[in-house]
Design an enzyme around this catalytic site. Structure first.
Site, PDB file in Angstrom:
ATOM      1  N   ARG A  70      37.894  38.638  39.764  1.00  0.00           N
ATOM      2  CA  ARG A  70      38.847  38.202  40.798  1.00  0.00           C
ATOM      3  C   ARG A  70      38.370  38.661  42.188  1.00  0.00           C
ATOM      4  O   ARG A  70      37.951  39.792  42.381  1.00  0.00           O
ATOM      5  CB  ARG A  70      40.217  38.801  40.493  1.00  0.00           C
ATOM      6  CG  ARG A  70      41.302  38.503  41.536  1.00  0.00           C
ATOM      7  CD  ARG A  70      41.451  39.614  42.555  1.00  0.00           C
ATOM      8  NE  ARG A  70      42.641  39.452  43.383  1.00  0.00           N
ATOM      9  CZ  ARG A  70      42.895  40.168  44.466  1.00  0.00           C
ATOM     10  NH1 ARG A  70      42.049  41.104  44.864  1.00  0.00           N
ATOM     11  NH2 ARG A  70      43.995  39.973  45.160  1.00  0.00           N
ATOM     12  N   VAL A  71      38.421  37.753  43.130  1.00  0.00           N
ATOM     13  CA  VAL A  71      38.118  38.102  44.514  1.00  0.00           C
ATOM     14  C   VAL A  71      39.378  37.861  45.333  1.00  0.00           C
ATOM     15  O   VAL A  71      40.034  36.830  45.195  1.00  0.00           O
ATOM     16  CB  VAL A  71      36.946  37.244  45.054  1.00  0.00           C
ATOM     17  CG1 VAL A  71      36.746  37.481  46.544  1.00  0.00           C
ATOM     18  CG2 VAL A  71      35.661  37.582  44.303  1.00  0.00           C
ATOM     19  N   GLY A  72      39.718  38.818  46.176  1.00  0.00           N
ATOM     20  CA  GLY A  72      40.935  38.706  46.974  1.00  0.00           C
ATOM     21  C   GLY A  72      40.682  38.065  48.327  1.00  0.00           C
ATOM     22  O   GLY A  72      39.680  37.377  48.541  1.00  0.00           O
ATOM     23  N   ASP A  73      41.594  38.310  49.235  1.00  0.00           N
ATOM     24  CA  ASP A  73      41.487  37.755  50.588  1.00  0.00           C
ATOM     25  C   ASP A  73      40.459  38.496  51.437  1.00  0.00           C
ATOM     26  O   ASP A  73      39.884  37.936  52.374  1.00  0.00           O
ATOM     27  CB  ASP A  73      42.851  37.829  51.302  1.00  0.00           C
ATOM     28  CG  ASP A  73      43.358  39.274  51.393  1.00  0.00           C
ATOM     29  OD1 ASP A  73      43.124  40.052  50.445  1.00  0.00           O
ATOM     30  OD2 ASP A  73      43.969  39.620  52.412  1.00  0.00           O
ATOM     31  N   GLY A 128      47.320  43.759  51.548  1.00  0.00           N
ATOM     32  CA  GLY A 128      48.402  43.390  50.632  1.00  0.00           C
ATOM     33  C   GLY A 128      47.901  42.432  49.571  1.00  0.00           C
ATOM     34  O   GLY A 128      46.697  42.365  49.305  1.00  0.00           O
ATOM     35  N   THR A 140      42.714  48.881  50.965  1.00  0.00           N
ATOM     36  CA  THR A 140      41.955  47.993  51.846  1.00  0.00           C
ATOM     37  C   THR A 140      41.910  48.553  53.252  1.00  0.00           C
ATOM     38  O   THR A 140      42.935  48.962  53.796  1.00  0.00           O
ATOM     39  CB  THR A 140      42.604  46.595  51.897  1.00  0.00           C
ATOM     40  OG1 THR A 140      42.539  46.043  50.590  1.00  0.00           O
ATOM     41  CG2 THR A 140      41.875  45.681  52.857  1.00  0.00           C
ATOM     42  N   GLY A 191      46.346  39.678  48.114  1.00  0.00           N
ATOM     43  CA  GLY A 191      45.394  38.755  48.721  1.00  0.00           C
ATOM     44  C   GLY A 191      45.645  37.295  48.413  1.00  0.00           C
ATOM     45  O   GLY A 191      45.386  36.422  49.254  1.00  0.00           O
TER      46      GLY A 191
HETATM   47  C1  SD4 Z   1      43.283  42.275  47.787  1.00  0.00           C
HETATM   48  N1  SD4 Z   1      44.155  42.426  50.011  1.00  0.00           N
HETATM   49  O1  SD4 Z   1      42.309  42.498  47.085  1.00  0.00           O
HETATM   50  C2  SD4 Z   1      43.509  43.177  48.984  1.00  0.00           C
HETATM   51  C3  SD4 Z   1      44.264  44.382  48.516  1.00  0.00           C
HETATM   52  C4  SD4 Z   1      44.933  45.199  49.547  1.00  0.00           C
HETATM   53  O2  SD4 Z   1      46.175  47.063  50.086  1.00  0.00           O
HETATM   54  O3  SD4 Z   1      44.928  44.936  50.717  1.00  0.00           O
HETATM   55  N2  SD4 Z   1      45.600  46.254  49.177  1.00  0.00           N
HETATM   56  O4  SD4 Z   1      44.072  41.379  47.555  1.00  0.00           O
END
Ligand code: SD4
Length: 333
Positions: free
Chosen positions: A222-225, A246, A194, A248
């Site tokens: 799936r969708v993250g933060d 990190g 990210t 999400g």
């Molecule tokens: C997620 N926050 O998809 C992102 C992944 C990420 O380092 O930041 N990885 O959850």
């Protein structure tokens, strides 16, 4: 300040505070970004910031840079979901709280520009999946191949042997536990999948952008933060801006970057605001927090910046007139 006013403020204990504020100049322009992979991203943003360009153009340029790097795990070169499909999340936000986002976008090279297009030409904030792809194609973006990058294909094959979703944290763990556990590359280097960046331009306006392929081997859909305004990115031009990296799901649960900005509004420094948000995650479920990574990165209106993570290992990159370097983030556990 005249003497009478000074004495009055002194009696309230505010004189030194006021004087500090007057003497401390704002650090601008400046750009900060997640991870060490942020160094060339900052350089791309700096091209614009150093020519008195706008922060919104600078953060888009930074995100475009990394989306173009096919050896990187952001963009189409990134790791796929568990069905072997790369799905991209991105968002962008400017000083007027204009924002745009895409979730689960497939086969489009520049999700950040699609997000900006949504921001500038539609009444919406976020488009996802097929609809996002359709919008991109209608707006002149090309449909790219579904093929995985060499690195992603190799790791996906290894991952399929066990098909376990265990985002690992430390390189030490990774070496003990064998290859292909996200978020790590096969050689043991962190999988920085990210890129989040925040910039302040010469006018003092803040903008931010995030682009990612998301957590490797996630469930399809799936969708993250990262593309969620207030989770992966938040900008409030009166106060500051923040981004995250990190796991999400944990960031979404606390509306992470919105929380960081609100802590800055209460007077916390960027680093302490990030720390407070990390503490919120850890307090909710310490056992879980011990096995995951989340890092926040923030900047306030003075151009002061700071970061904080759950675990050791989160780093961030800074570029201004005064510096061009990588900083380690402090951490809680
Ligand atoms: C997620 N926050 O998809 C992102 C992944 C990420 O380092 O930041 N990885 O959850």
């Amino acid at each position: 300040m005249d003497r009478k006013k000074f004495l009055h403020l002194s009696s309230l204990g505010l004189a030194s505070l006021n004087l500090t504020r007057i003497s401390k100049s704002v650090q601008k322009p400046i750009v900060i970004s997640t991870w060490d992979s942020g160094m060339p991203v900052n350089a791309a943003a700096w091209e614009i910031l150093s020519k008195k360009g706008k922060s919104i153009d600078a953060v888009e340029a930074g995100a475009l840079y990394i989306e173009n790097s096919l050896n990187c795990c952001v963009g189409l070169g990134g790791y796929p979901d568990r069905d072997g499909i790369v799905t991209l999340d991105a968002c962008i936000m400017d000083e007027k709280a204009n924002c745009g986002a895409v979730g689960g976008l497939e086969q489009i090279k520049h999700p950040i520009s699609v997000a900006r297009k949504i921001m500038e030409t539609t009444p919406h904030v976020m488009l996802v999946g097929q609809g996002a792809q359709q919008f991109a194609l209608q707006n002149g973006f090309q449909l790219e191949s579904k093929e995985l990058s060499e690195d992603a294909a190799k790791n996906y094959k290894l991952w399929l042997e066990k098909s376990q979703y265990h985002p690992e944290i430390n390189v030490e763990n990774k070496k003990q536990n064998g290859p292909a556990a996200p978020p790590f590359f096969e050689d043991g280097s962190p999988n920085h999948d990210t890129m989040g960046l925040v910039a302040m331009d010469i006018n003092g306006d803040l903008s931010g952008a995030v682009t990612t392929s998301g957590m490797a081997y996630k469930i399809h859909g799936r969708v993250g933060d990262s593309p969620i305004i207030g989770a992966g990115l938040f900008v409030d031009n009166e106060i500051g801006a923040a981004t995250s990296s990190g796991v999400g799901e944990e960031v979404i649960r606390i509306c992470g970057t919105h929380l960081v900005v609100e802590y800055m509004r209460q007077g916390y420094s960027p680093e302490n605001a990030c720390k407070k948000a990390v503490e919120r995650i850890v307090k909710r479920d310490r056992k879980k927090a011990e096995s995951i990574q989340v890092g926040f990165l923030a900047m306030n209106k003075k151009g002061e910046y700071g970061a904080f993570a759950i675990q050791k290992g989160f780093v961030f990159s800074v570029k201004s007139e005064a510096e061009n370097q990588i900083h380690p983030s402090k951490y809680l556990i």
